[in-house]
Design an enzyme around this catalytic site. Structure first.
Site, PDB file in Angstrom:
ATOM      1  N   LEU B 225       8.786  -5.869   4.309  1.00 49.07           N
ATOM      2  CA  LEU B 225       8.410  -6.157   2.921  1.00 49.07           C
ATOM      3  C   LEU B 225       7.148  -7.032   2.833  1.00 49.07           C
ATOM      4  O   LEU B 225       7.077  -8.095   3.449  1.00 49.07           O
ATOM      5  CB  LEU B 225       9.571  -6.859   2.215  1.00 49.07           C
ATOM      6  CG  LEU B 225       9.367  -7.105   0.705  1.00 49.07           C
ATOM      7  CD1 LEU B 225       9.289  -5.807  -0.055  1.00 49.07           C
ATOM      8  CD2 LEU B 225      10.457  -8.010   0.169  1.00 49.07           C
ATOM      9  N   ASP B 226       6.160  -6.590   2.055  1.00 47.19           N
ATOM     10  CA  ASP B 226       4.934  -7.351   1.791  1.00 47.19           C
ATOM     11  C   ASP B 226       4.161  -7.697   3.063  1.00 47.19           C
ATOM     12  O   ASP B 226       3.409  -8.673   3.100  1.00 47.19           O
ATOM     13  CB  ASP B 226       5.248  -8.649   1.016  1.00 47.19           C
ATOM     14  CG  ASP B 226       5.869  -8.364  -0.345  1.00 47.19           C
ATOM     15  OD1 ASP B 226       5.565  -7.297  -0.907  1.00 47.19           O
ATOM     16  OD2 ASP B 226       6.654  -9.185  -0.829  1.00 47.19           O
ATOM     17  N   ALA B 227       4.359  -6.907   4.107  1.00 50.65           N
ATOM     18  CA  ALA B 227       3.713  -7.219   5.384  1.00 50.65           C
ATOM     19  C   ALA B 227       2.806  -6.103   5.883  1.00 50.65           C
ATOM     20  O   ALA B 227       2.323  -6.148   7.004  1.00 50.65           O
ATOM     21  CB  ALA B 227       4.775  -7.545   6.437  1.00 50.65           C
TER      22      ALA B 227
END
Lengths: 282, 282, 282, 282
Positions: B225-227
Site C-alpha cells: 500500500l502506497d509504496a
C-alpha cells in the site's frame, strides 16, 4: 524603547482588549499584533510588539503585567526588550555549510546574537571558528564517555550563560541531560522532509525510495529523535538523473537556508511551542 | 509518422550508436533522444522519438528491431505509434476534484485518451459522468463482496480493452487480482508527500505532526500500500493558521494537478519503471 | 580519463549516430548524453560525457573530431578534460553574502575552480578575502576613471589567465571593453525575477508594485543591461507583512543560491548559449 | 452568528483596544484578528471575525460602529454577515480551463457564491454553462460595437445584482464604463508573472526571453492594463526542453489555481486594497 510580549493561555473573551489597554495605560503604542486560537485545544496565542516613547522600567512593567493580566488569565508569557542579543552556542561535527551560513550572517550583522563559542566532537572545523575569531571547543564524544562529555558541554553552556543552542549538523544525539536544561531552546536541522526519513542517512533512504522532492526540517530538540516541534521546512525537486551525491549537494543548500531561517525566527521571538507544534508569527 | 521507442537493458557500450543507426537505415530521423544510466544498478534506459517521412510497416519495424537489437542487448522495449489514444478507465469514490480535472482536460483535447467508462463504489459522481457523456458503472464494494466486485471490474476492463486505470481518489484498496493484470498500469493519487503519512487520513496526521509543508504523490499501484514507484509529487506550504479543513482544500488543488501530470506522463510514454522507482523522461 | 563534448550546429540527420560512433572507435564509452533540438531555429545541441579506459591524446582526439565531424556538420564545439579547474575571478562591491557563499563552497571542495583573485571597487570585503587567503585587488571605479579602471582589470584578468568572471553583486556596469574579451563568460546575479524589475533598486520597485513573489536571476552579461541569456532563476513568496528590508533579506538568500547554482552549471560545462538563451543540460 | 469587519484608516493609538471593546460590549467574542500597519503610508488595516451567541441586529450594530468608532478614527470599513453568498458573474472567451475550475469548485460547495450567469463574446463555452445549468449570455464584442456591448453587459450585471466579476481568461479589455461601477470588484487572471510580460501573448514573450520560470497573476482590474492590485501569484519552472505549447499547458494549470485562490480570498473578505496594492489576510 521596544518590548515584545509573547502570551499563551486558555482561550477567553477580552484578552486582546485588556492587553492592549494595559499597553496604552503604560503609554505604549502597539506596532504589531498577531494572535492565533487553536480551536481544537482551546488555546490562545499572541505576539505583540509595542513602542514606548519614554523609557519605562521593564521590571516594574513585568511585575504589573503579571499581577494585572497573567494571573487573571492563567497566561504563560515572556517579555523581551528590543535590541537584546541572545547568546547562541553552535554545535558542529564535520560538515561546514550550515556553520558558514550562520557565521556569515552573524558577521554581516543579519543575525543579531552573540556567539560565545563553537563546540565540536571533531577538530575539523576549528579553522573556520578561527576565521571568524570565535572560541572553538573540541570535546570528543563516544559511547563510553558520552555522560562525561555532556557534563563538560553543560559546564561550558553555563559558564557562558548560553541562551540557546544550534545543532548545525551536529551528528550526535543530545541526551535529556542537556535537553532538560534547554527546553525548546535547542534547534536542530534534519536533512529530510520530516516525518519522512527520520533517523540516519535520509538522503540515501530518499534515493532508494525514488522520491521526486527532497527536503530539510528545522525543529526544536525533544527526547524523541527527530520528533520535536517543527519550526521551518523547505523542499527542492530531484529526478532520476540525480545521484545520491547530487541529493547531498542540493540538500546542503536547503539545510543551511532552513536552519538559518529557523534561528532567525527564534532570535526574534516569533516562535511559540504548544502540543509539540509551533505557532510561527512570521 | 512518428514512433516512440522505450528501452531498458543492462548498460553496454554502443547501444545509442546502434539504435540510432537502425533508425537511420529505416529512413527515420531522431527528433528526441533521452537516456539515463543507473550506475548503481548498471542499467541503461532510453526514450527516443523518430519521424519517418514515408509510412513504414510498424510490425516489420518491430520485428527487425527485436532481431537486430533487442535480442543482442537483452532489451526490454516497447514501440508506440504517435497519435494512438490509450483507453483509460477512471475509478472514483465520492470526491470529484480529480475527476473534474481529468475530464475537463479530456474534453478540451489536452489529454489524448479514450475514456470507455468511469467506475465507482458509490453513486454520487454519476451526474458528472453524465455531464461529460461517459458511461458510469456503479459497483458497490464491501468487505464481503470484494472478490466478486473485482471480478465485475475485471470483466468491464477486459470488455472495453482498457489500457490503464486511474484511481482518482478511489477510496478502496485494489487487490493483486487487478494489479497483476495491470502491472505499472494503475495510477493512484495519494494525498500526502510519500513516504510521509502513508495510509489513511494523511492530512489529519500532517496536522497533528505540525508540518509546515503538505504534499501529494502520484504513483503506480503495487501490492504494498502506497509504496509503488513514484511518478510525480508536489507540495504547498501550510502554517499554524490552517485548520484541517484548510489542509484538505489546499490538498485538493495539489492532488488534481499532480494526478493529471502523472497521467499525461504515462499517456505520452515518458515513464519507465525499474527497481520500484521511475525514470521520467519529461 | 573523461571528456565532455559540447556541440551545436544546424539540425541534421545522423549526428548522434556518427558522434557516438567516433567515440566508440576511440575506445571511449558514452556515460552521459543529452541532446536538444530547437525546432524554431532548427538548431541541434548535444552534451556528451565519455570515459576512456586508457589515456588518449586529447589534442589528436580534438583534431580528428574537427576533421571527421565538426567540419562535416558545421559544428561549433568544445571538448573539456575531466578534472580541469577553470580560473574564476570574483568581482564584488560591498555586499558579502554571495561572496561568502561562493568561498565556502570553494573552501569545502564543492566548487571545483581556482580563484586567482577577488576584485572590488571598495575596500570593505578585503577582510573576507583574507579569511580565505585569496588575493584582493582594490580598483576604485568612478565616472571619470572607468576606462582606466577597466584597463587595470583586464590586465589582471590576463596576467592570471582567468577563464571566467563572477559578478557577485558587483554594483558597476561592465563595459564592452571587458564583455568582448569574455563572451558568455561573465556571470551576473540580478536581484529580481527578470525581465521584471531590470535596472537599479529592483526590491524597491517590487515592493512598490505589490508583488506576491520576488526572485533572483543569474545570467551571462551582454551589452544590454540585465538582458543576457538567463542561466538560473528562483523565487520566494512575500506578502504585505514584509518591508523592503525583509525583501532584501529574503532576496539575499535567493541571490546567493541562484548565483552559486549558475556558477556550478558553468564550471561543469552544462550551459550552452544560442539566440540569447541558454540550453541547460542539468 | 458571525460578523467579519474590515477596517482601514490612518494609524492611530488605541484602535485595536477600542474595536475589541466595542465587540465585547455587544456580547461578541473575537475569534480572529489580524492587523497590519503600512509604516510608509501610515495606514492601519484590520480584519476581525467575531462570534455572537445571540442574534444581534446587524443594522443597529453597523450604525453604532459608525458613530462610536468609524467617525472617530476616520475609518473606511465594511461589515459582512457570515454565510452571505455574493453574486459572481463570470466572463469568458474561448479557453475553458479556468471556467471548469471555478464551476467544479462551485458545484462541490467549495466556492460559496451564487453564479447568476456566464457571459462571453463567443459561443464556444455555452455547452459548459449548460453542463452546470447556468445561464449563458453571448454578447459579441468588436471594435465597432464595444460601447453598446458593454451597455448590455452592465444591464445584465445590474438586473442580476452582481457583486463582483471574474474574468476567467476573457480576452477583451474592460473599459472604465464597467470598472467604475465595480471598483476592486473585477478579478482578472493574467498569464504571466506580472509585471513581467504584461499585455498580449506573454508566454510567447517568456519563451523568447528564455526565462526559467513562468507565472500567473490574479489582480483587481483598474484602468491601466495589467497594472491593478495583485491578489495572488504563482510560478512553475520551465527549461529549454519546453516548447511554447508546453508553456501554455503548464500555464493553464497555474492560471486556474491562481484565479480560484484569488476568488476565494475575495469571497471570504480577506483582501483589502490600498495604494494599488493588496493586504491579504489569509
Amino acid at each position: 524603547m521596544n518590548l515584545t510580549i509573547l502570551i499563551h493561555c486558555q482561550d477567553q473573551s477580552g484578552i486582546i482588549h485588556n492587553v492592549t489597554g494595559f499597553i496604552s495605560r503604560n503609554e505604549g503604542n502597539v506596532i504589531y499584533l498577531d494572535q492565533h486560537v487553536d480551536k481544537q485545544a482551546g488555546v490562545f496565542f499572541m505576539r505583540l510588539e509595542s513602542e514606548f516613547i519614554s523609557e519605562i522600567n521593564v521590571e516594574t512593567f513585568k511585575s504589573q503585567f503579571s499581577q494585572e493580566l497573567a494571573e487573571r488569565y492563567g497566561m504563560e508569557w515572556s517579555i523581551h526588550l528590543g535590541g537584546d542579543k541572545p547568546k547562541m552556542a553552535i554545535f558542529v561535527s564535520k560538515y561546514n555549510h550550515c556553520l558558514y551560513d550562520l557565521l556569515s550572517r552573524y558577521h554581516s550583522g543579519e543575525l543579531l546574537v552573540d556567539i560565545p563559542f563553537i563546540l565540536s566532537n571533531h577538530k575539523d572545523l576549528g579553522n573556520i571558528a578561527q576565521q571568524f575569531d570565535i572560541p572553538y571547543y573540541h570535546i570528543p564524544v563516544n559511547r563510553e564517555n558520552k555522560a562525561e562529555a555532556e557534563q563538560k558541554q553543560l559546564k561550558l553552556l553555563k559558564e557562558h550563560q548560553v541562551d540557546f543552542i544550534v545543532l548545525a549538523r551536529y551528528m550526535q544525539i543530545v541526551s535529556p541531560r542537556i535537553i532538560d536544561v534547554f527546553p525548546n531552546k535547542i534547534i536542530n536541522i534534519h536533512h529530510s522532509f520530516l516525518p519522512a526519513f527520520a533517523g540516519a542517512k535520509p538522503y540515501h533512504a530518499a534515493f532508494e525510495r525514488g522520491v521526486k522532492i527532497i527536503g530539510a526540517t528545522s525543529h526544536y530538540v525533544t527526547e524523541e529523535l527527530d520528533a520535536g516541534p517543527i519550526i521551518e521546512q523547505d523542499v527542492t525537486t530531484v529526478s532520476h538523473t540525480h545521484s545520491i551525491k547530487d541529493f547531498l549537494a542540493k540538500g546542503r543548500d536547503l539545510e543551511k537556508i532552513v536552519l538559518s531561517r529557523a534561528v532567525k525566527l527564534h532570535v526574534t521571538h516569533k516562535t511559540m511551542v504548544y502540543n509539540n507544534k509551533t505557532v510561527i508569527f512570521a
